[in-house]
Motif scaffolding. Structure first.
Motif, PDB file in Angstrom:
ATOM      1  N   LEU A 191       0.771  -1.635   0.128  1.00 15.39           N
ATOM      2  CA  LEU A 191      -0.063  -0.017   0.154  1.00 15.39           C
ATOM      3  C   LEU A 191       0.655   1.085   0.049  1.00 15.39           C
ATOM      4  O   LEU A 191       1.569   1.452   0.787  1.00 15.39           O
ATOM      5  CB  LEU A 191      -0.898  -0.097   1.578  1.00 15.39           C
ATOM      6  CG  LEU A 191      -2.152   0.998   1.231  1.00 15.39           C
ATOM      7  CD1 LEU A 191      -2.718   1.035   0.251  1.00 15.39           C
ATOM      8  CD2 LEU A 191      -2.480   0.790   2.600  1.00 15.39           C
ATOM      9  N   HIS A 193       1.817   5.565  -0.785  1.00 14.73           N
ATOM     10  CA  HIS A 193       1.484   6.616   0.038  1.00 14.73           C
ATOM     11  C   HIS A 193       1.598   7.477  -1.558  1.00 14.73           C
ATOM     12  O   HIS A 193       1.797   7.305  -2.134  1.00 14.73           O
ATOM     13  CB  HIS A 193       2.589   7.331   1.430  1.00 14.73           C
ATOM     14  CG  HIS A 193       3.725   7.618   0.134  1.00 14.73           C
ATOM     15  ND1 HIS A 193       4.194   8.285  -0.121  1.00 14.73           N
ATOM     16  CD2 HIS A 193       5.241   6.242   0.443  1.00 14.73           C
ATOM     17  CE1 HIS A 193       5.635   8.275  -0.823  1.00 14.73           C
ATOM     18  NE2 HIS A 193       5.817   7.052  -0.399  1.00 14.73           N
ATOM     19  N   TRP A 202       0.255   6.438   5.917  1.00 19.89           N
ATOM     20  CA  TRP A 202      -1.389   5.156   6.099  1.00 19.89           C
ATOM     21  C   TRP A 202      -1.420   4.584   7.365  1.00 19.89           C
ATOM     22  O   TRP A 202      -2.559   4.931   7.734  1.00 19.89           O
ATOM     23  CB  TRP A 202      -0.580   4.147   4.532  1.00 19.89           C
ATOM     24  CG  TRP A 202      -1.390   4.192   3.669  1.00 19.89           C
ATOM     25  CD1 TRP A 202      -0.254   3.961   2.399  1.00 19.89           C
ATOM     26  CD2 TRP A 202      -2.812   4.189   3.403  1.00 19.89           C
ATOM     27  NE1 TRP A 202      -1.167   4.422   1.415  1.00 19.89           N
ATOM     28  CE2 TRP A 202      -2.724   4.668   2.364  1.00 19.89           C
ATOM     29  CE3 TRP A 202      -4.647   4.672   4.104  1.00 19.89           C
ATOM     30  CZ2 TRP A 202      -4.202   4.822   1.059  1.00 19.89           C
ATOM     31  CZ3 TRP A 202      -5.393   4.189   3.761  1.00 19.89           C
ATOM     32  CH2 TRP A 202      -5.410   4.682   1.715  1.00 19.89           C
ATOM     33  N   GLY A 206      -3.515   8.369   7.605  1.00 16.98           N
ATOM     34  CA  GLY A 206      -5.052   6.863   7.101  1.00 16.98           C
ATOM     35  C   GLY A 206      -5.151   6.593   8.034  1.00 16.98           C
ATOM     36  O   GLY A 206      -7.131   5.684   7.382  1.00 16.98           O
ATOM     37  N   ALA A 208      -4.800   3.018   8.022  1.00 16.03           N
ATOM     38  CA  ALA A 208      -4.688   1.959   7.777  1.00 16.03           C
ATOM     39  C   ALA A 208      -5.099   0.621   8.862  1.00 16.03           C
ATOM     40  O   ALA A 208      -5.822  -0.644   9.140  1.00 16.03           O
ATOM     41  CB  ALA A 208      -4.276   1.526   6.905  1.00 16.03           C
ATOM     42  N   MET A 228       4.042  -0.834   4.013  1.00 15.85           N
ATOM     43  CA  MET A 228       3.931   0.135   3.284  1.00 15.85           C
ATOM     44  C   MET A 228       5.091   0.532   3.730  1.00 15.85           C
ATOM     45  O   MET A 228       6.017   0.939   4.260  1.00 15.85           O
ATOM     46  CB  MET A 228       3.067   0.989   4.974  1.00 15.85           C
ATOM     47  CG  MET A 228       2.053   0.792   4.770  1.00 15.85           C
ATOM     48  SD  MET A 228       0.921   1.055   6.121  1.00 15.85           S
ATOM     49  CE  MET A 228       1.364  -0.034   7.337  1.00 15.85           C
ATOM     50  N   TRP A 382      -9.410   8.508   0.940  1.00 16.01           N
ATOM     51  CA  TRP A 382      -8.282   7.547   0.593  1.00 16.01           C
ATOM     52  C   TRP A 382      -8.577   6.156   2.136  1.00 16.01           C
ATOM     53  O   TRP A 382      -8.453   5.403   2.340  1.00 16.01           O
ATOM     54  CB  TRP A 382      -7.236   7.413   1.093  1.00 16.01           C
ATOM     55  CG  TRP A 382      -7.147   8.789  -0.588  1.00 16.01           C
ATOM     56  CD1 TRP A 382      -7.696   8.835  -1.439  1.00 16.01           C
ATOM     57  CD2 TRP A 382      -5.920  10.107  -0.279  1.00 16.01           C
ATOM     58  NE1 TRP A 382      -7.227   9.629  -2.248  1.00 16.01           N
ATOM     59  CE2 TRP A 382      -6.305  10.925  -1.594  1.00 16.01           C
ATOM     60  CE3 TRP A 382      -5.394  10.301   0.423  1.00 16.01           C
ATOM     61  CZ2 TRP A 382      -6.093  11.667  -1.780  1.00 16.01           C
ATOM     62  CZ3 TRP A 382      -5.011  11.547   0.601  1.00 16.01           C
ATOM     63  CH2 TRP A 382      -4.937  12.131  -0.983  1.00 16.01           C
ATOM     64  N   ARG A 383      -8.934   6.564   3.417  1.00 20.05           N
ATOM     65  CA  ARG A 383      -9.490   5.899   3.784  1.00 20.05           C
ATOM     66  C   ARG A 383     -11.397   5.215   3.738  1.00 20.05           C
ATOM     67  O   ARG A 383     -11.157   3.629   3.679  1.00 20.05           O
ATOM     68  CB  ARG A 383      -9.917   7.017   5.479  1.00 20.05           C
ATOM     69  CG  ARG A 383      -8.904   7.613   6.496  1.00 20.05           C
ATOM     70  CD  ARG A 383      -8.877   8.606   7.387  1.00 20.05           C
ATOM     71  NE  ARG A 383      -8.695   8.719   7.962  1.00 20.05           N
ATOM     72  CZ  ARG A 383      -8.392  10.388   8.971  1.00 20.05           C
ATOM     73  NH1 ARG A 383      -9.981  11.057   8.582  1.00 20.05           N
ATOM     74  NH2 ARG A 383      -7.514  10.446   9.756  1.00 20.05           N
ATOM     75  N   LEU A 386     -10.160   2.600   1.358  1.00 17.42           N
ATOM     76  CA  LEU A 386      -9.899   0.945   1.690  1.00 17.42           C
ATOM     77  C   LEU A 386     -10.312   0.545   2.474  1.00 17.42           C
ATOM     78  O   LEU A 386     -10.461  -0.855   2.927  1.00 17.42           O
ATOM     79  CB  LEU A 386      -8.132   1.754   2.850  1.00 17.42           C
ATOM     80  CG  LEU A 386      -7.541   0.294   3.724  1.00 17.42           C
ATOM     81  CD1 LEU A 386      -6.929  -0.495   2.318  1.00 17.42           C
ATOM     82  CD2 LEU A 386      -6.803   1.079   4.529  1.00 17.42           C
TER      83      LEU A 386
END
Length: 396
Positions: A191, A193, A202, A206, A208, A228, A382-383, A386
Motif C-alpha cells: 500500500l 502513499h 497510511w 490514514g 489503516a 507500507m 482514501w480512508r 481502503l
C-alpha cells in the motif's frame, strides 16, 4: 519513462496543494457559526487549540505577542488561508472562513513570512515536510475509530537495498492473532502513499491499522498483512511541482520487486503466490501501482487506484494476461474530484473514470468503482477507499 510518470502524476498531484481541500464549496456566514467548539483529536496532550465545531469549522489560537501577522494555511502547500487577529493578551485567534470537509487536514502557520508548525497540534509528514494536523469529526468515523476489539501490530522493519546502497524502511501491519498461530500464512497488500508523503502516512493520517482491525472484528474482511514503504527512490527536490519531471519509476520498481517483496516473504508468514498479493496506493501511489502491477502480473493479482488514475478497456487489451490474471480492478475518487464527471490535469485531457469502470464491467472484467461522498483529494477519501477495497481482497 520519466516523462510518462511526470504526466501521470500531474493528473492528480498537480501542485502539492491539491492533496487536501481546505473548505467545502458551501460557505456559512459568521453569524451562524455554532459555539460548540472542542479541542481537535489531533492536539498535543493538554492543548486546547486548534478546536473544531459540529459544523466543521476550525478555530486557531497562537501565542506570538511580538508577531506582526499570523496566518493559518490549510492543505498541502498552504493553499488558501485563515488570517488570525491579535487579541489583547498577545495571542492570535481566528476561525476558518468556511466549514472544512470531514476528516484529516494538513496545515501550517505563516508568522511574519516564516513557516512554522502549530505547537498545539501533532505533526504528520506531508508536502515533503512535517505539517500540523487537524481532524474534522466525520459522520462515519466509526470505521476508523479506536475500539475495544483485537488489534494488530504496526512494526518498523529495515531491509537491505543493494540497488540504492542503503537500508530502507517499511512499516508492516500484521493482523490480530498473527503472533499466536505460528502455522497460519497471510496474503499481503503493498500500500503506497502519495506525493510529498512517506511510509508513515497510511498508519498515521490514514489509520489503516484501525480500519483493518475494525473490519476484521466485524468479519467483513479476510485478515491480511499490509506493507507500507517509501515510494521515492530518486533525489527529487521537494517543493515545486516541476520536481515531478525528474521522477523515474524504475528505481522504486527494483526496490519493491527485487528487495522488499523477497524480504517480506522471507521474514513474515506470507502466502507468496500471485493470487494472494495486491498492490494499491493513493494519488502518486496509485500511479505507481498502475505502472508496476500490470507489468508484473506474475506477482500481483489485485490492483487498487485511490485518486490515482483509472483503468480503461484499452489498458486491459494492451496488457497481456490482464483478463486472466487480475482478480480485481478497484478505482476510487472523492466526489469533489469528479465534479463535472471527469478528472485530469488543469488544461490537459480529461477522462471519465466512471465510464472506464463501466467499460471494464461490460468487457467481463471484475471492476469496482467507488466515490467518497463530499470529499476531495484528501485522506477521508482514501480512508473510505481502503474500507471499501479491503473486503474485496483475497476472497478465495
Amino acid at each position: 519513462m520519466k516523462m510518462r510518470i511526470a504526466m501521470l502524476l500531474a493528473a492528480v498531484a498537480m501542485p502539492a496543494s491539491a492533496f487536501a481541500q481546505a473548505a467545502a464549496p458551501a460557505q456559512t456566514t459568521a453569524a451562524t457559526v455554532l459555539e460548540d467548539f472542542k479541542p481537535s483529536s489531533l492536539n498535543q496532550p493538554g492543548q486546547e487549540f486548534p478546536q473544531v465545531n459540529s459544523q466543521g469549522y476550525a478555530r486557531f489560537r497562537i501565542v506570538a505577542p511580538d508577531a506582526k501577522a499570523v496566518k493559518v494555511s490549510l492543505g498541502l502547500g498552504g493553499r488558501g488561508g485563515t488570517v488570525l487577529t491579535k487579541a489583547a493578551d498577545g495571542s492570535w485567534v481566528g476561525t476558518s472562513e468556511g466549514p472544512l470537509d470531514e476528516g484529516f487536514h494538513y496545515y501550517h502557520l505563516t508568522i511574519d513570512g516564516g513557516t512554522f508548525n502549530d505547537p498545539g497540534a501533532l505533526n504528520f509528514y506531508g508536502s515533503t515536510r512535517w505539517e500540523s494536523g487537524v481532524e474534522i469529526p466525520a459522520h462515519d468515523a466509526d470505521f476508523y475509530a479506536l475500539k475495544n476489539v483485537p488489534h494488530g501490530n504496526v512494526a518498523q522493519v529495515l531491509f537491505p537495498s543493494p540497488s540504492t546502497g542503503t537500508q530502507r524502511r517499511a512499516f508492516v501491519y500484521t493482523p490480530p492473532g498473527y503472533d499466536r498461530n505460528q502455522r497460519e500464512r497471510y496474503p499481503v497488500l503493498y500500500l503506497q502513499h502519495g506525493w510529498g508523503e512517506d511510509e508513515t502516512a497510511w498508519a498515521n493520517q490514514g489509520r489503516a491499522n484501525l480500519i483493518m482491525d475494525n473490519l476484521i472484528a466485524a468479519g467483513a474482511t479476510r485478515p491480511f498483512i499490509i506493507v507500507m514503504t517509501y515510494g521515492m527512490t530518486n533525489d527529487v527536490k521537494p517543493g515545486a511541482p516541476g520536481g515531478l519531471a525528474s521522477f523515474d519509476i524504475k528505481p522504486f520498481q527494483t526496490v519493491l520487486l527485487n528487495e522488499l517483496i523477497p524480504y517480506i516473504d522471507g521474514n513474515f508468514r506470507t502466502l507468496t503466490d500471485q493470487k494472494h498479493r495486491a498492490m494499491a496506493g493513493l494519488s502518486m501511489g496509485g500511479f505507481e501501482t498502475k505502472l508496476i502491477a500490470p507489468k508484473n502480473l506474475d506477482k500481483f493479482g489485485y490492483i487498487g487506484l485511490f485518486s490515482g488514475g483509472t483503468v480503461s478497456v484499452d489498458d486491459v487489451n494492451n496488457t497481456p494476461g490482464y483478463r486472466d490474471k487480475v482478480k480485481l480492478t478497484f478505482v476510487s475518487f472523492g466526489s469533489r474530484e469528479l465534479e463535472g464527471g471527469r478528472t485530469g490535469p488543469p488544461g490537459g485531457p480529461k477522462v471519465d473514470p466512471r465510464a472506464n469502470a463501466a467499460g471494464l464491467k461490460a468487457a467481463g472484467i471484475n471492476s469496482v468503482f467507488y466515490v467518497s461522498p463530499d470529499t476531495a483529494h484528501e485522506f477521508q477519501t482514501w480512508r473510505r477507499s481502503l474500507k471499501e477495497f479491503a473486503p474485496l481482497l483475497f476472497r478465495d
